[in-house]
Design a protein around this motif. Structure first.
Motif, PDB file in Angstrom:
ATOM      1  N   SER A   7       0.832  -1.204   0.000  1.00 19.46           N
ATOM      2  CA  SER A   7       0.000   0.000   0.000  1.00 19.46           C
ATOM      3  C   SER A   7       0.859   1.242   0.000  1.00 19.46           C
ATOM      4  N   HIS A  11       0.985   4.105  -2.842  1.00 16.25           N
ATOM      5  CA  HIS A  11       0.719   5.510  -2.523  1.00 16.25           C
ATOM      6  C   HIS A  11       1.828   6.401  -3.075  1.00 16.25           C
ATOM      7  N   PHE A 123      -2.222  15.550   0.821  1.00 17.74           N
ATOM      8  CA  PHE A 123      -2.708  15.317   2.187  1.00 17.74           C
ATOM      9  C   PHE A 123      -1.561  15.310   3.192  1.00 17.74           C
ATOM     10  N   ARG A 175      -7.857  19.339   3.765  1.00 19.03           N
ATOM     11  CA  ARG A 175      -6.918  18.217   3.900  1.00 19.03           C
ATOM     12  C   ARG A 175      -7.378  17.256   4.997  1.00 19.03           C
ATOM     13  N   GLY A 178     -10.446  15.431   3.888  1.00 18.94           N
ATOM     14  CA  GLY A 178     -10.078  14.427   2.893  1.00 18.94           C
ATOM     15  C   GLY A 178      -9.450  13.205   3.532  1.00 18.94           C
ATOM     16  N   GLN A 179      -8.578  13.443   4.522  1.00 19.75           N
ATOM     17  CA  GLN A 179      -7.950  12.317   5.216  1.00 19.75           C
ATOM     18  C   GLN A 179      -8.980  11.483   5.977  1.00 19.75           C
ATOM     19  N   LEU A 181     -12.141  11.242   5.191  1.00 21.47           N
ATOM     20  CA  LEU A 181     -12.932  10.541   4.184  1.00 21.47           C
ATOM     21  C   LEU A 181     -12.186   9.318   3.665  1.00 21.47           C
ATOM     22  N   LEU A 182     -10.876   9.492   3.404  1.00 17.05           N
ATOM     23  CA  LEU A 182     -10.075   8.362   2.938  1.00 17.05           C
ATOM     24  C   LEU A 182     -10.008   7.260   3.990  1.00 17.05           C
ATOM     25  N   SER A 183      -9.891   7.686   5.263  1.00 15.98           N
ATOM     26  CA  SER A 183      -9.854   6.705   6.350  1.00 15.98           C
ATOM     27  C   SER A 183     -11.166   5.935   6.440  1.00 15.98           C
ATOM     28  N   LEU A 185     -13.311   5.499   3.954  1.00 15.95           N
ATOM     29  CA  LEU A 185     -13.402   4.646   2.773  1.00 15.95           C
ATOM     30  C   LEU A 185     -12.548   3.395   2.933  1.00 15.95           C
ATOM     31  N   GLN A 186     -11.356   3.589   3.517  1.00 17.43           N
ATOM     32  CA  GLN A 186     -10.469   2.445   3.732  1.00 17.43           C
ATOM     33  C   GLN A 186     -11.088   1.461   4.732  1.00 17.43           C
TER      34      GLN A 186
END
Length: 374
Positions: A7, A11, A123, A175, A178-179, A181-183, A185-186
Motif C-alpha cells: 500500500s 501511494h 494530504f 486536507r 479528505g484524510q 474521508l479516505l480513512s 473509505l479504507q
C-alpha cells in the motif's frame, strides 16, 4: 512483501504521478501566460518599448519560470522526497513572477493561493505549511518593491496576507476532511473485504466435507447438474468409489481410525485427478468423481491408478493392513439424464462388490442389467 508495504509503495507511485501532472500544469501556465502577454502587447495599449517588452517582460521571466520548473523536474527524478519541496518552490516562484509582471491587475494576487491549494492533493500538513510560508515570504519580498506597493491600498496591505492565511486554513480543513474521508473509505473497504472473505469461507464450509475436504453431497449434485447441461460441448465421465469392508474397519479399529482412513483415501483421490475434475464425498465411505477433458480410456486409467495405489498402501492404524475400493465408471451419453447415468454407475459399483471387490467395473466389463442382477 506485506500488505502495508504494498500500500505504501502504491501511494508513493500515485504521488509521483501527481507531481508529474502538476509539473506539466506549470508548463501550461507558463505557455498561457507568455501567450497572454504577447497578445496584450499586440492588441492592447502597452506603454513600453519593444525591446523592454520582449526582453524584460516576455523572455527573461519565461526563462526564469521555465528554468525553475526544469530544476524541479530534475530534483524530483533524482531526489524523490526533495522533489516535493522543489515542486512548491517552483510553484511559488511562478506565481510571484506572474504577480510581479501583472500587479496592475488587482485580482492577480489571488494566484498566491494556487500553490497552497495544490498541496492538498498530497494530504500532507508539512507541505501545506511549507507552501503557505513560501507565499508569505514571497509577498514580503514583493512588498519591498515600491511600484508594487503603489498599486495597493491600505486595505490591500492587510487583506492580502489575511486572505492568504484564511486560504491556508481552508486548505488545511479540506486536507483533514479528505484524510478522514479516505480513512472512512479504507475502513469500509476493509470491512467489505472481510465480509467477502467470511462469505467465501461460509460458502466453502457449506459446500465442503469437513473430514475429507472434498465437495459434499449437495455441491456434487450442483456440479453434476451443470455437467449434464454442458455435456454436448464438455463430455464427462462419472465414477463412484466405495471403500471395501469399511464397516469392519469401524467395528474393529474404531470410528476414529475409520475417519483417518476416509481422509487418506480422499487425499489419494485428490492427488490423482486433474485440476478440472470434481471429487466429492457422496456419503459414508462412498466417493463420486466427475472426470472432464479425458477420453474414456484416460478416465479408466485414472480410477484404476487410484484403486491400485490404495491397494498397495499399508496403514499403521490397521496394523499394516491395506484398504481396497470398488469402482463403477461410465461416460455420459445422450439421451441419458442424471438419474439414469447415476443408476448405471451405481449398478457397476454393485457389480464390482458382488464380483470380489477391489476392482473397477465399466461398460466394457458389465452391462447395467448384469450389474443389477441379484
Amino acid at each position: 512483501m506485506s500488505k502495508s508495504t504494498f500500500s505504501s509503495d502504491e501511494h508513493i507511485a500515485k504521488q509521483y504521478i501527481w507531481v508529474r501532472k502538476i509539473l506539466v500544469a506549470y508548463w501550461v501556465i507558463i505557455a498561457v501566460h507568455g501567450g497572454a502577454q504577447l497578445l496584450s502587447y499586440w492588441f492592447l495599449s502597452y506603454e513600453v518599448t519593444p525591446w523592454h517588452f520582449y526582453i524584460h517582460i516576455l523572455l527573461l521571466p519565461t526563462l526564469v519560470m521555465g528554468g525553475i520548473t526544469l530544476l524541479a523536474q530534475f530534483l524530483h527524478r533524482r531526489y524523490h522526497l526533495l522533489g516535493f519541496y522543489s515542486l512548491f518552490i517552483a510553484g511559488s516562484i511562478i506565481s510571484l513572477t506572474i504577480i510581479w509582471l501583472n500587479y496592475d491587475i488587482r485580482i492577480i494576487t489571488g494566484t498566491l493561493l494556487l500553490p497552497v491549494f495544490t498541496s492538498v492533493i498530497f494530504f500532507n500538513k508539512r507541505l501545506t505549511l511549507f507552501s503557505a510560508t513560501l507565499q508569505l515570504l514571497g509577498l514580503g519580498v514583493l512588498m519591498l518593491d515600491s511600484s508594487f506597493r503603489g498599486y495597493l491600498s491600505g486595505f490591500d496591505m492587510v487583506a492580502i496576507p489575511l486572505f492568504l492565511l484564511l486560504g491556508t486554513l481552508l486548505t488545511n480543513i479540506i486536507r483533514i476532511s479528505g484524510q478522514e474521508l479516505l480513512s472512512d473509505l479504507q475502513s469500509t473497504l476493509l470491512a467489505k473485504q472481510d465480509l467477502i472473505i467470511q462469505n467465501a469461507l461460509m460458502v466453502k464450509l457449506a459446500t465442503t466435507d469437513a473430514l475429507t475436504h472434498l465437495n459434499n453431497h449437495i455441491s456434487f449434485h450442483e456440479y453434476y447438474q451443470k455437467a449434464i447441461e454442458y455435456a454436448d460441448s464438455v463430455p464427462f465421465h462419472l465414477a463412484l468409489i466405495d471403500i471395501d469392508n469399511f464397516k469392519s474397519i469401524n467395528d474393529t479399529y474404531g470410528h476414529r481410525t475409520g475417519d483417518i482412513i476416509l481422509a487418506r483415501v480422499a487425499h489419494m483421490i485428490r492427488d490423482h485427478i486433474g485440476p478440472h475434475d470434481i471429487a466429492a464425498r457422496y456419503g459414508g465411505e462412498e466417493f463420486a468423481l466427475l472426470l472432464f477433458e479425458k477420453s474414456f480410456e484416460e478416465a479408466h486409467q485414472t480410477v484404476e491408478h487410484i484403486r491400485e495405489q490404495l491397494s498397495q498402501l499399508h496403514h499403521h492404524e490397521l496394523l499394516g493392513g491395506v484398504v481396497t475400493v470398488s469402482i463403477g465408471l461410465h461416460s455420459y451419453t445422450t439421451p441419458l439424464n442424471k438419474e439414469q447415468l447415476f443408476e448405471i454407475v451405481d449398478g457397476y459399483l454393485y457389480a464390482a462388490k458382488r464380483s470380489g471387490k477391489n476392482r473397477t467395473v465399466t461398460s466394457n466389463a458389465a452391462s447395467p442389467l448384469e450389474a443389477k442382477a441379484p
